[in-house]
Design a protein around this motif. Structure first.
Motif, PDB file in Angstrom:
ATOM      1  N   GLN A 110      -3.876   1.596   6.023  1.00 23.29           N
ATOM      2  CA  GLN A 110      -5.150   1.107   5.528  1.00 23.29           C
ATOM      3  C   GLN A 110      -5.043   0.696   4.071  1.00 23.29           C
ATOM      4  O   GLN A 110      -4.204   1.205   3.315  1.00 23.29           O
ATOM      5  N   ALA A 111      -5.887  -0.235   3.673  1.00 17.73           N
ATOM      6  CA  ALA A 111      -5.953  -0.624   2.272  1.00 17.73           C
ATOM      7  C   ALA A 111      -6.149   0.604   1.395  1.00 17.73           C
ATOM      8  O   ALA A 111      -6.946   1.491   1.708  1.00 17.73           O
ATOM      9  N   GLY A 112      -5.409   0.641   0.294  1.00 18.83           N
ATOM     10  CA  GLY A 112      -5.431   1.778  -0.594  1.00 18.83           C
ATOM     11  C   GLY A 112      -4.369   2.812  -0.305  1.00 18.83           C
ATOM     12  O   GLY A 112      -4.135   3.699  -1.135  1.00 18.83           O
ATOM     13  N   GLY A 113      -3.712   2.702   0.835  1.00 23.69           N
ATOM     14  CA  GLY A 113      -2.679   3.646   1.213  1.00 23.69           C
ATOM     15  C   GLY A 113      -1.338   3.307   0.602  1.00 23.69           C
ATOM     16  O   GLY A 113      -1.195   2.361  -0.173  1.00 23.69           O
ATOM     17  N   SER A 114      -0.336   4.084   0.994  1.00 27.80           N
ATOM     18  CA  SER A 114       1.009   3.955   0.444  1.00 27.80           C
ATOM     19  C   SER A 114       2.051   3.957   1.545  1.00 27.80           C
ATOM     20  O   SER A 114       1.852   4.545   2.617  1.00 27.80           O
ATOM     21  N   ARG A 164       1.876  -1.280  -9.044  1.00 27.81           N
ATOM     22  CA  ARG A 164       1.649  -0.653  -7.750  1.00 27.81           C
ATOM     23  C   ARG A 164       2.947  -0.342  -7.009  1.00 27.81           C
ATOM     24  O   ARG A 164       3.004   0.632  -6.257  1.00 27.81           O
ATOM     25  N   ASN A 185       2.259   1.529  -3.489  1.00 29.26           N
ATOM     26  CA  ASN A 185       1.012   2.270  -3.612  1.00 29.26           C
ATOM     27  C   ASN A 185      -0.163   1.314  -3.699  1.00 29.26           C
ATOM     28  O   ASN A 185      -0.006   0.141  -4.032  1.00 29.26           O
ATOM     29  N   THR A 186      -1.339   1.852  -3.438  1.00 27.18           N
ATOM     30  CA  THR A 186      -2.577   1.082  -3.518  1.00 27.18           C
ATOM     31  C   THR A 186      -2.432  -0.250  -2.790  1.00 27.18           C
ATOM     32  O   THR A 186      -2.704  -1.325  -3.328  1.00 27.18           O
ATOM     33  N   LEU A 187      -1.995  -0.164  -1.554  1.00 22.82           N
ATOM     34  CA  LEU A 187      -1.708  -1.368  -0.781  1.00 22.82           C
ATOM     35  C   LEU A 187      -2.979  -2.165  -0.508  1.00 22.82           C
ATOM     36  O   LEU A 187      -4.066  -1.608  -0.338  1.00 22.82           O
ATOM     37  N   LYS A 188      -2.804  -3.473  -0.483  1.00 25.41           N
ATOM     38  CA  LYS A 188      -3.882  -4.418  -0.256  1.00 25.41           C
ATOM     39  C   LYS A 188      -3.569  -5.250   0.979  1.00 25.41           C
ATOM     40  O   LYS A 188      -2.401  -5.424   1.332  1.00 25.41           O
ATOM     41  N   ASP A 227      -0.765  -7.677   0.854  1.00 24.41           N
ATOM     42  CA  ASP A 227       0.598  -7.181   0.889  1.00 24.41           C
ATOM     43  C   ASP A 227       1.214  -7.260   2.283  1.00 24.41           C
ATOM     44  O   ASP A 227       2.409  -6.985   2.439  1.00 24.41           O
ATOM     45  N   SER A 254      -7.848  -3.946   6.273  1.00 24.38           N
ATOM     46  CA  SER A 254      -8.954  -3.856   5.337  1.00 24.38           C
ATOM     47  C   SER A 254      -9.984  -2.845   5.798  1.00 24.38           C
ATOM     48  O   SER A 254      -9.978  -2.396   6.948  1.00 24.38           O
TER      49      SER A 254
END
Length: 118
Positions: A13-17, A66, A83-86, A89, A118
């Motif tokens: 999920q977005a925000g994950g790593s 990131r 980190n902080t995946l979008k 990415d 997202s």
């Protein structure tokens, strides 16, 4: 035989790593400098991260702050901590080994899919 194998991709999920790994075999790992590229669906391959000197590294502006590239020569492995995946990415991520003394020697892994929802 010469082989680069990426692993660690997946759905996040977005925000994950995620942490990607690329393990080399059949080469003198320390004789190569390592890079990470990615190719989003329908787009050109782009450089994500590379070593400059020592442990210093440069990053694409889109991932700076990131992502972190690192290597463990004892394990013949280069890593990409993401980190902080979008969602942007999302791509197939490839590691690339370039022989330090002859940049025409250029090796690629098979790629690992990273999908960020997202």
């Amino acid at each position: 035989q010469v082989q680069l194998v990426e692993s660690g991709g997946g759905l996040v999920q977005a925000g994950g790593s995620l942490r990607l790994s690329c393990t080399a075999s059949g080469i003198e790992f320390s004789s190569y400098t390592m890079r990470w590229y990615r190719q989003p669906p329908g787009k050109q391959r782009e450089l994500v991260a590379l070593f400059t000197s020592g442990d210093n590294a440069n990053y694409a502006e889109s991932v700076k702050g990131r992502f972190t590239i690192s290597r463990d020569n004892a394990e013949n492995t280069v890593y990409l901590q993401m980190n902080t995946l979008k969602p942007e990415d999302t791509a197939v991520y490839y590691c690339n080994a370039v022989l330090r003394r002859n940049s025409q020697v250029n090796l690629w892994g098979q790629g690992t899919q990273v999908t960020v929802s997202s």
